[in-house]
Scaffold this motif. Structure first.
Motif, PDB file in Angstrom:
ATOM      1  N   TYR A  53     -12.854 -27.299 -21.492  1.00  0.00           N
ATOM      2  CA  TYR A  53     -13.576 -27.845 -20.141  1.00  0.00           C
ATOM      3  C   TYR A  53     -14.413 -26.461 -20.148  1.00  0.00           C
ATOM      4  CZ  TYR A  53      -9.790 -30.850 -18.832  1.00  0.00           C
ATOM      5  OH  TYR A  53      -9.076 -31.988 -19.006  1.00  0.00           O
ATOM      6  N   CYS A  54     -15.592 -26.534 -19.554  1.00  0.00           N
ATOM      7  CA  CYS A  54     -16.474 -25.746 -19.007  1.00  0.00           C
ATOM      8  C   CYS A  54     -16.594 -25.929 -17.770  1.00  0.00           C
ATOM      9  CB  CYS A  54     -17.928 -25.782 -19.796  1.00  0.00           C
ATOM     10  SG  CYS A  54     -17.964 -25.885 -21.694  1.00  0.00           S
ATOM     11  N   ASP A  55     -16.302 -24.784 -17.058  1.00  0.00           N
ATOM     12  CA  ASP A  55     -16.144 -24.674 -15.444  1.00  0.00           C
ATOM     13  C   ASP A  55     -17.417 -24.080 -14.840  1.00  0.00           C
ATOM     14  OD1 ASP A  55     -15.655 -24.940 -12.742  1.00  0.00           O
ATOM     15  OD2 ASP A  55     -13.570 -24.195 -13.083  1.00  0.00           O
ATOM     16  N   SER A  56     -18.421 -24.907 -14.503  1.00  0.00           N
ATOM     17  CA  SER A  56     -19.755 -24.165 -14.263  1.00  0.00           C
ATOM     18  C   SER A  56     -19.839 -23.635 -12.815  1.00  0.00           C
ATOM     19  CB  SER A  56     -20.913 -25.064 -14.503  1.00  0.00           C
ATOM     20  OG  SER A  56     -20.745 -26.494 -13.812  1.00  0.00           O
ATOM     21  N   HIS A  57     -18.915 -23.638 -12.083  1.00  0.00           N
ATOM     22  CA  HIS A  57     -19.049 -23.179 -10.611  1.00  0.00           C
ATOM     23  C   HIS A  57     -17.688 -22.815 -10.069  1.00  0.00           C
ATOM     24  CE1 HIS A  57     -20.773 -23.926  -6.447  1.00  0.00           C
ATOM     25  NE2 HIS A  57     -19.875 -23.281  -6.302  1.00  0.00           N
ATOM     26  N   THR A  58     -17.496 -21.496 -10.039  1.00  0.00           N
ATOM     27  CA  THR A  58     -16.439 -20.698  -9.473  1.00  0.00           C
ATOM     28  C   THR A  58     -16.548 -19.660  -8.702  1.00  0.00           C
ATOM     29  OG1 THR A  58     -15.575 -19.158 -10.862  1.00  0.00           O
ATOM     30  CG2 THR A  58     -15.012 -21.298 -11.609  1.00  0.00           C
ATOM     31  N   HIS A  59     -15.674 -19.085  -7.810  1.00  0.00           N
ATOM     32  CA  HIS A  59     -15.672 -17.960  -7.066  1.00  0.00           C
ATOM     33  C   HIS A  59     -14.294 -17.433  -7.298  1.00  0.00           C
ATOM     34  CE1 HIS A  59     -18.864 -19.773  -4.152  1.00  0.00           C
ATOM     35  NE2 HIS A  59     -18.582 -20.774  -4.526  1.00  0.00           N
ATOM     36  N   LEU A  60     -14.114 -17.171  -8.277  1.00  0.00           N
ATOM     37  CA  LEU A  60     -12.577 -16.870  -8.624  1.00  0.00           C
ATOM     38  C   LEU A  60     -12.406 -15.120  -8.579  1.00  0.00           C
ATOM     39  CD1 LEU A  60     -12.055 -15.795 -11.783  1.00  0.00           C
ATOM     40  CD2 LEU A  60     -12.012 -18.032 -12.533  1.00  0.00           C
ATOM     41  N   VAL A  61     -13.424 -14.542  -8.420  1.00  0.00           N
ATOM     42  CA  VAL A  61     -13.207 -13.112  -8.153  1.00  0.00           C
ATOM     43  C   VAL A  61     -13.115 -12.919  -6.635  1.00  0.00           C
ATOM     44  CG1 VAL A  61     -14.296 -10.833  -8.087  1.00  0.00           C
ATOM     45  CG2 VAL A  61     -14.267 -12.122 -10.123  1.00  0.00           C
ATOM     46  N   TYR A  62     -11.819 -12.861  -5.952  1.00  0.00           N
ATOM     47  CA  TYR A  62     -11.772 -12.677  -4.633  1.00  0.00           C
ATOM     48  C   TYR A  62     -10.501 -11.957  -3.985  1.00  0.00           C
ATOM     49  CZ  TYR A  62      -8.498 -16.701  -4.961  1.00  0.00           C
ATOM     50  OH  TYR A  62      -7.353 -17.589  -5.373  1.00  0.00           O
ATOM     51  N   PRO A  63     -10.623 -11.357  -3.147  1.00  0.00           N
ATOM     52  CA  PRO A  63      -9.570 -10.181  -2.678  1.00  0.00           C
ATOM     53  C   PRO A  63      -8.132 -10.846  -2.314  1.00  0.00           C
ATOM     54  CG  PRO A  63     -11.087 -10.324  -0.973  1.00  0.00           C
ATOM     55  CD  PRO A  63     -11.764 -11.280  -2.055  1.00  0.00           C
ATOM     56  N   GLU A  64      -8.074 -12.060  -1.553  1.00  0.00           N
ATOM     57  CA  GLU A  64      -6.940 -12.544  -1.042  1.00  0.00           C
ATOM     58  C   GLU A  64      -6.966 -14.200  -0.820  1.00  0.00           C
ATOM     59  OE1 GLU A  64      -5.299 -11.156   2.550  1.00  0.00           O
ATOM     60  OE2 GLU A  64      -5.018  -9.031   1.730  1.00  0.00           O
ATOM     61  N   SER A  65      -5.844 -14.688  -0.931  1.00  0.00           N
ATOM     62  CA  SER A  65      -5.776 -16.108  -0.548  1.00  0.00           C
ATOM     63  C   SER A  65      -6.061 -16.282   0.862  1.00  0.00           C
ATOM     64  CB  SER A  65      -4.332 -16.824  -1.051  1.00  0.00           C
ATOM     65  OG  SER A  65      -3.439 -16.160  -0.359  1.00  0.00           O
ATOM     66  N   ARG A  66      -6.495 -17.518   1.414  1.00  0.00           N
ATOM     67  CA  ARG A  66      -6.637 -17.870   2.843  1.00  0.00           C
ATOM     68  C   ARG A  66      -5.906 -18.832   3.515  1.00  0.00           C
ATOM     69  NH1 ARG A  66     -12.668 -17.002   1.969  1.00  0.00           N
ATOM     70  NH2 ARG A  66     -12.712 -19.298   3.048  1.00  0.00           N
ATOM     71  N   GLU A  67      -4.694 -18.886   3.247  1.00  0.00           N
ATOM     72  CA  GLU A  67      -3.863 -20.099   3.499  1.00  0.00           C
ATOM     73  C   GLU A  67      -3.574 -20.276   5.219  1.00  0.00           C
ATOM     74  OE1 GLU A  67      -2.953 -17.825   1.631  1.00  0.00           O
ATOM     75  OE2 GLU A  67      -0.885 -16.952   2.276  1.00  0.00           O
ATOM     76  N   VAL A  68      -3.947 -19.163   5.955  1.00  0.00           N
ATOM     77  CA  VAL A  68      -4.000 -19.111   7.408  1.00  0.00           C
ATOM     78  C   VAL A  68      -5.136 -20.101   7.943  1.00  0.00           C
ATOM     79  CG1 VAL A  68      -4.072 -18.007   9.522  1.00  0.00           C
ATOM     80  CG2 VAL A  68      -3.001 -16.874   7.599  1.00  0.00           C
ATOM     81  N   GLU A  69      -6.332 -19.861   7.575  1.00  0.00           N
ATOM     82  CA  GLU A  69      -7.245 -20.948   7.656  1.00  0.00           C
ATOM     83  C   GLU A  69      -7.189 -22.433   7.405  1.00  0.00           C
ATOM     84  OE1 GLU A  69     -10.709 -19.621   5.881  1.00  0.00           O
ATOM     85  OE2 GLU A  69     -10.517 -17.487   6.442  1.00  0.00           O
ATOM     86  N   TYR A  70      -6.353 -22.501   6.228  1.00  0.00           N
ATOM     87  CA  TYR A  70      -6.062 -23.865   5.971  1.00  0.00           C
ATOM     88  C   TYR A  70      -5.362 -24.438   6.730  1.00  0.00           C
ATOM     89  CZ  TYR A  70      -2.702 -26.519   2.698  1.00  0.00           C
ATOM     90  OH  TYR A  70      -1.927 -27.622   2.232  1.00  0.00           O
ATOM     91  N   VAL A  71      -4.058 -23.918   7.395  1.00  0.00           N
ATOM     92  CA  VAL A  71      -3.369 -24.390   8.404  1.00  0.00           C
ATOM     93  C   VAL A  71      -4.388 -24.593   9.723  1.00  0.00           C
ATOM     94  CG1 VAL A  71      -1.313 -23.943  10.111  1.00  0.00           C
ATOM     95  CG2 VAL A  71      -1.418 -23.149   7.636  1.00  0.00           C
ATOM     96  N   ASP A  72      -5.212 -23.849  10.104  1.00  0.00           N
ATOM     97  CA  ASP A  72      -6.313 -24.082  11.006  1.00  0.00           C
ATOM     98  C   ASP A  72      -6.938 -25.333  10.708  1.00  0.00           C
ATOM     99  OD1 ASP A  72      -5.618 -21.880  12.539  1.00  0.00           O
ATOM    100  OD2 ASP A  72      -7.353 -20.720  11.862  1.00  0.00           O
ATOM    101  N   LYS A  73      -7.398 -25.623   9.526  1.00  0.00           N
ATOM    102  CA  LYS A  73      -8.010 -26.847   9.107  1.00  0.00           C
ATOM    103  C   LYS A  73      -7.055 -27.745   9.146  1.00  0.00           C
ATOM    104  CE  LYS A  73     -10.525 -24.776   5.806  1.00  0.00           C
ATOM    105  NZ  LYS A  73     -10.241 -24.243   4.349  1.00  0.00           N
ATOM    106  N   ILE A  74      -5.853 -27.849   8.928  1.00  0.00           N
ATOM    107  CA  ILE A  74      -4.968 -28.968   9.165  1.00  0.00           C
ATOM    108  C   ILE A  74      -4.734 -29.506  10.556  1.00  0.00           C
ATOM    109  CG2 ILE A  74      -2.438 -29.824   8.874  1.00  0.00           C
ATOM    110  CD1 ILE A  74      -2.556 -27.898   6.390  1.00  0.00           C
ATOM    111  N   LYS A  75      -4.989 -28.066  11.231  1.00  0.00           N
ATOM    112  CA  LYS A  75      -4.833 -28.495  12.850  1.00  0.00           C
ATOM    113  C   LYS A  75      -6.027 -29.054  13.376  1.00  0.00           C
ATOM    114  CE  LYS A  75      -1.027 -25.430  13.736  1.00  0.00           C
ATOM    115  NZ  LYS A  75      -0.785 -23.977  14.038  1.00  0.00           N
ATOM    116  N   GLY A  76      -7.136 -29.115  12.436  1.00  0.00           N
ATOM    117  CA  GLY A  76      -8.177 -29.867  12.942  1.00  0.00           C
ATOM    118  C   GLY A  76      -9.584 -28.976  13.187  1.00  0.00           C
ATOM    119  N   LEU A  77      -9.450 -27.994  12.968  1.00  0.00           N
ATOM    120  CA  LEU A  77     -10.879 -27.146  12.984  1.00  0.00           C
ATOM    121  C   LEU A  77     -11.671 -27.288  11.721  1.00  0.00           C
ATOM    122  CD1 LEU A  77      -9.462 -25.311  15.266  1.00  0.00           C
ATOM    123  CD2 LEU A  77     -10.240 -23.301  14.162  1.00  0.00           C
ATOM    124  N   SER A  78     -12.939 -27.407  11.932  1.00  0.00           N
ATOM    125  CA  SER A  78     -14.007 -27.936  10.883  1.00  0.00           C
ATOM    126  C   SER A  78     -14.251 -26.306  10.081  1.00  0.00           C
ATOM    127  CB  SER A  78     -15.090 -28.358  11.310  1.00  0.00           C
ATOM    128  OG  SER A  78     -15.955 -27.394  11.815  1.00  0.00           O
TER     129      SER A  78
END
Ligand code: NIG
Ligand code: FE
Length: 414
Positions: A76-101
């Motif tokens: 595969y060739c993956d032509s779009h990533t931002h895989l250099v990042y400092p930390e995962s952001r699962e707190v926001e993921y929970v916010d999203k589940i709770k309905g925040l856009s």
């Protein structure tokens, strides 16, 4: 060094006369060879054919693999990533589940700005080590080339830091890597009341320094509502092009923002996301050199509308599919999953899914002459599957790793 892979149940996506990309109806059928062999010399595909005939001398190859019951695909060739990042952001993921856009989270200083705060304090070595782990992971899932963006620095020092890390990854990973400068990923809080001052900083300070150190192959702008306007995008792309950086932009993810048209105007290599794509945008993309690129992981993860991939292919356009691997909207770089999503969510056939994740993405990162298919003289970046029943099984069996052996630059990756 040579490697002879023989008794391949099916060799997928062979090309006699390599093409730069495949569009519309061309994507319906794919060339394959049953009961095949493939010969690799050094880092290149030297030849391939049917088991009925092969040169005797191939039996003396340095290495050989019996691939009975297994298939071989181009990586595969993956032509779009931002895989250099400092930390995962699962707190926001929970916010999203709770309905925040996504936009609400961004407005509260979360999202990309949250990653930027952490980027300012993480060391370059740590950033490099974490990203290297992610690269090794995606190799196991069959990726052979990847584009990586900056965009969590949002000031000159930290954008350069990210790009230097990407440069080190290029030098140390067996993956083929392209770097994209994305200073225009979000507007930092201190520029909220005067975003054009941040655009000035990108143009007058960041781009010249990035170019002086040869740190970026491409330039990107997040052209969307609440981020950068088509006018800002116009200015930034203009400046980037003066330094030889071709555009690959984020467009039409959150709104019908005009991003696709700006991308086409600047002959962007790709316009990416495209959730909000109507007939005008499809018309604008026809007969251009710009690859429409869809990011199924982000739409799936954010529960957003899906880009009209089926309609685009039916209109004769090419489509590329990339992972968008990033901590906020697509925390996975698994391209097998992207291929499954292509079929399940976008109604692409398994064959269309293969074109979209190999040669079309190779085009979207400027490496279509050397990557993205099984052709003589191309880079030997490919994978051998586990024993699987059919080509269609790759997309059908979602969530499972079907790759058994990854081969990059002719080398088996342990
Ligand atoms: O492609 N759309 C903009 N940028 C990324 C998200 C990055 C993030 O949230 O950290 C994307 O989805
Ligand atoms: Fe992105």
């Amino acid at each position: 060094m040579s490697l002879f892979i023989h008794h391949i149940k099916e060799l997928i996506f062979t090309e006699k006369k390599p093409k730069s990309f495949y569009a519309g109806k061309e994507m319906a059928n794919i060339s394959t060879l049953k009961n095949a062999w493939l010969y690799i010399e050094k880092d290149k595909i030297s030849d391939f054919g049917s088991m009925a005939h092969f040169p005797e001398s191939y039996k003396n190859a340095t290495n050989e693999i019996d691939a009975s019951g297994k298939m071989v695909f181009p990586s595969y060739c993956d032509s779009h990533t931002h895989l250099v990042y400092p930390e995962s952001r699962e707190v926001e993921y929970v916010d999203k589940i709770k309905g925040l856009s996504y936009e609400e989270i961004a407005k509260r200083g979360g999202g990309i700005l949250n990653s930027a705060k952490k980027m300012a304090i993480i060391s370059e070595d740590q950033l490099f080590a974490d990203a290297m782990k992610r690269l090794n992971e995606i190799i196991r899932y069959g990726t052979g080339a990847v584009e990586i963006k900056s965009g969590y620095g949002l000031n000159t020092e930290n954008e350069l830091k990210m790009l230097r890390v990407i440069k080190r990854l290029k030098e140390n990973s067996p993956l083929t890597i392209k770097a994209t400068f994305l200073g225009a990923h979000a507007i930092p809080l201190e520029y909220k009341s005067n975003p054009s001052e941040y655009v000035d900083l990108i143009i007058n300070e960041m781009i010249p320094q990035v170019a002086a150190e040869y740190l970026a192959d491409y330039i990107d702008v997040f052209c969307d509502i609440g981020f950068f306007s088509p006018e800002d995008t116009d200015r930034i792309l203009n400046a980037g092009m003066k330094y030889g950086m071709r555009a690959k932009i984020h467009a039409n993810e959150l709104d019908n923002s005009g991003g696709i048209q700006v991308g086409v105007k600047y002959n962007a290599l790709s316009v990416d996301h495209l959730e909000y794509t109507g007939n005008n945008e499809i018309e604008a993309l026809k007969n251009t050199e710009t690859m429409p690129t869809i990011l199924p992981g982000a739409a799936f993860f954010l529960n957003m509308p899906y880009a009209p991939a089926r309609k685009m292919i039916d209109a004769g356009l090419p489509v590329a599919l990339a992972s968008d691997f990033n901590p906020g909207s697509s925390p996975s770089g698994n391209m097998q999953l992207i291929q499954s999503m292509a079929s399940i969510l976008y109604r692409l056939t398994p064959e269309e899914g293969i074109y979209s994740t190999t040669i079309n993405t190779a085009y979207a990162m400027g490496i279509e002459e050397t990557h993205g298919s099984i052709a003589k003289g191309k880079q030997a970046n490919l994978f051998i599957t586990k024993e699987i029943p059919s080509l269609e099984y790759m997309a059908y069996s979602y969530g499972d790793n079907k790759v058994e052996i990854a081969i990059l630059n002719g080398q088996i990756i342990d």
